[in-house]
Write a protein that holds these residues in place. Sequence first.
Motif, mmCIF file in Angstrom:
data_model
loop_
_atom_site.group_PDB
_atom_site.id
_atom_site.type_symbol
_atom_site.label_atom_id
_atom_site.label_comp_id
_atom_site.label_asym_id
_atom_site.label_seq_id
_atom_site.Cartn_x
_atom_site.Cartn_y
_atom_site.Cartn_z
ATOM 1 N N VAL A 79 65.106 1.539 -4.728
ATOM 2 C CA VAL A 79 65.061 1.159 -3.311
ATOM 3 C C VAL A 79 63.890 1.857 -2.620
ATOM 4 O O VAL A 79 63.167 1.253 -1.819
ATOM 5 C CB VAL A 79 66.397 1.512 -2.618
ATOM 6 N N LYS A 80 63.675 3.141 -2.933
ATOM 7 C CA LYS A 80 62.540 3.865 -2.355
ATOM 8 C C LYS A 80 61.223 3.179 -2.713
ATOM 9 O O LYS A 80 60.307 3.073 -1.890
ATOM 10 C CB LYS A 80 62.521 5.309 -2.859
ATOM 11 N N LYS A 81 61.140 2.719 -3.959
ATOM 12 C CA LYS A 81 59.924 2.048 -4.410
ATOM 13 C C LYS A 81 59.677 0.775 -3.611
ATOM 14 O O LYS A 81 58.560 0.504 -3.161
ATOM 15 C CB LYS A 81 60.029 1.728 -5.901
ATOM 16 N N LEU A 82 60.727 -0.015 -3.432
ATOM 17 C CA LEU A 82 60.583 -1.261 -2.677
ATOM 18 C C LEU A 82 60.277 -0.998 -1.211
ATOM 19 O O LEU A 82 59.448 -1.687 -0.600
ATOM 20 C CB LEU A 82 61.863 -2.083 -2.807
ATOM 21 N N LEU A 83 60.904 0.018 -0.645
ATOM 22 C CA LEU A 83 60.614 0.362 0.742
ATOM 23 C C LEU A 83 59.165 0.818 0.895
ATOM 24 O O LEU A 83 58.513 0.544 1.901
ATOM 25 C CB LEU A 83 61.556 1.477 1.210
ATOM 26 N N GLY A 84 58.677 1.507 -0.127
ATOM 27 C CA GLY A 84 57.294 1.978 -0.084
ATOM 28 C C GLY A 84 56.274 0.857 -0.111
ATOM 29 O O GLY A 84 55.115 1.051 0.259
ATOM 30 N N GLU A 85 56.706 -0.325 -0.567
ATOM 31 C CA GLU A 85 55.798 -1.463 -0.626
ATOM 32 C C GLU A 85 55.721 -2.220 0.700
ATOM 33 O O GLU A 85 54.905 -3.125 0.861
ATOM 34 C CB GLU A 85 56.239 -2.412 -1.742
ATOM 35 N N LEU A 86 56.580 -1.851 1.626
ATOM 36 C CA LEU A 86 56.527 -2.477 2.952
ATOM 37 C C LEU A 86 55.311 -1.961 3.704
ATOM 38 O O LEU A 86 54.762 -0.906 3.392
ATOM 39 C CB LEU A 86 57.796 -2.148 3.751
ATOM 40 N N GLY A 87 54.903 -2.683 4.704
ATOM 41 C CA GLY A 87 53.846 -2.190 5.576
ATOM 42 C C GLY A 87 54.314 -0.931 6.277
ATOM 43 O O GLY A 87 55.517 -0.667 6.392
ATOM 44 N N ARG A 88 53.388 -0.146 6.767
ATOM 45 C CA ARG A 88 53.724 1.138 7.385
ATOM 46 C C ARG A 88 54.719 0.965 8.522
ATOM 47 O O ARG A 88 55.674 1.724 8.642
ATOM 48 C CB ARG A 88 52.450 1.805 7.901
ATOM 49 N N GLU A 89 54.503 -0.045 9.344
ATOM 50 C CA GLU A 89 55.380 -0.268 10.493
ATOM 51 C C GLU A 89 56.786 -0.642 10.046
ATOM 52 O O GLU A 89 57.783 -0.080 10.518
ATOM 53 C CB GLU A 89 54.804 -1.369 11.384
ATOM 54 N N ASP A 90 56.897 -1.597 9.119
ATOM 55 C CA ASP A 90 58.210 -2.007 8.615
ATOM 56 C C ASP A 90 58.925 -0.841 7.940
ATOM 57 O O ASP A 90 60.134 -0.646 8.124
ATOM 58 C CB ASP A 90 58.067 -3.161 7.626
ATOM 59 N N ARG B 267 58.664 2.428 8.419
ATOM 60 C CA ARG B 267 59.171 3.404 9.382
ATOM 61 C C ARG B 267 60.386 2.871 10.120
ATOM 62 O O ARG B 267 61.395 3.567 10.270
ATOM 63 C CB ARG B 267 58.073 3.749 10.391
ATOM 64 N N GLU B 268 60.317 1.637 10.588
ATOM 65 C CA GLU B 268 61.412 1.062 11.355
ATOM 66 C C GLU B 268 62.677 0.939 10.519
ATOM 67 O O GLU B 268 63.768 1.307 10.967
ATOM 68 C CB GLU B 268 61.002 -0.314 11.895
ATOM 69 N N VAL B 269 62.539 0.419 9.304
ATOM 70 C CA VAL B 269 63.705 0.177 8.459
ATOM 71 C C VAL B 269 64.364 1.489 8.030
ATOM 72 O O VAL B 269 65.587 1.637 8.117
ATOM 73 C CB VAL B 269 63.316 -0.659 7.222
ATOM 74 N N VAL B 270 63.571 2.443 7.565
ATOM 75 C CA VAL B 270 64.132 3.711 7.105
ATOM 76 C C VAL B 270 64.809 4.451 8.252
ATOM 77 O O VAL B 270 65.921 4.982 8.097
ATOM 78 C CB VAL B 270 63.038 4.590 6.457
ATOM 79 N N ASN B 271 64.167 4.506 9.407
ATOM 80 C CA ASN B 271 64.763 5.199 10.551
ATOM 81 C C ASN B 271 66.071 4.539 10.979
ATOM 82 O O ASN B 271 67.061 5.213 11.274
ATOM 83 C CB ASN B 271 63.787 5.223 11.732
ATOM 84 N N TYR B 272 66.084 3.211 11.006
ATOM 85 C CA TYR B 272 67.288 2.500 11.433
ATOM 86 C C TYR B 272 68.427 2.700 10.440
ATOM 87 O O TYR B 272 69.566 2.982 10.828
ATOM 88 C CB TYR B 272 66.985 1.011 11.586
ATOM 89 N N LEU B 273 68.131 2.572 9.156
ATOM 90 C CA LEU B 273 69.162 2.763 8.131
ATOM 91 C C LEU B 273 69.733 4.176 8.173
ATOM 92 O O LEU B 273 70.954 4.376 8.150
ATOM 93 C CB LEU B 273 68.577 2.484 6.746
ATOM 94 N N THR B 274 68.854 5.164 8.233
ATOM 95 C CA THR B 274 69.293 6.551 8.215
ATOM 96 C C THR B 274 70.150 6.874 9.432
ATOM 97 O O THR B 274 71.232 7.477 9.316
ATOM 98 C CB THR B 274 68.078 7.500 8.159
ATOM 99 N N GLU B 275 69.698 6.468 10.594
ATOM 100 C CA GLU B 275 70.432 6.774 11.821
ATOM 101 C C GLU B 275 71.777 6.055 11.872
ATOM 102 O O GLU B 275 72.813 6.655 12.180
ATOM 103 C CB GLU B 275 69.595 6.373 13.043
#
Length: 244
Positions: A168-179, A181-189
Amino acid sequence: MTVRELALHPIGVIRTPFKTKYGAPRQPASAVEKTVGVITLVEGSNFEQALDDLRDFDYIWVLFWFHKNTNWKPKVLPPNGGRKKRGLFSTRSPHRPNPVGLSLCKLLAVKGRTIRIENPDMLDGTPVLDIKPYIPHAESHPQARAGWIDESNKHSAPAFKVSFTTEVKKLLGELGREDHREVVNYLTETLARDPHPHVYRRIKVLSDGTSVIAVKRWRFKFSIEGSLVRVFGVAHSKEKEVRS
């Protein structure tokens, strides 16, 4: 006589790094990392003169219009209010009869028709309605009661720890910088606060006992293992699911 309509004219617009609601902080002070917003006031209204003397204040109130919100409800589920709905007017929900927002922001600089502020919580392109200086002796009441929020703050520490599998980290890393940051912050919170199913948080339980949460165009599968939430699968709306 009751006034049924009011004419509002934006005095400017703010540019921020936040393109969608998933990336914007809940309040200006809740930003994970420092960001800068730039308000540009419209031409031809002598706003350059109206900004005289503002630069000597540390904070300003920014009144704005939630331009992407089209509906409201009398009861809402605040992000930090547990699982109980609250009366709209006791919350800062952006979905209001008149979608007017109010944010207290640190003032960084004033130049011409532009104002730079720190940690805005507005989406990029938000119309600005007014600007007012923050006056501490008149507006700061640290001992004032905050209703249900006082009780919520007693239990505000995250109840769960959120982890992401390697895939999952690998796939998230392939997202654009904006996506990313938004996705990881939202999921974590969201998952750290309450990973259990709720329609307002776009979480539901699947037939195999795992859960899924919707974020933008993705669907993330996760399991709750004691106090740990493990995000192990990613499904794009147009792609096959990937598991680890």
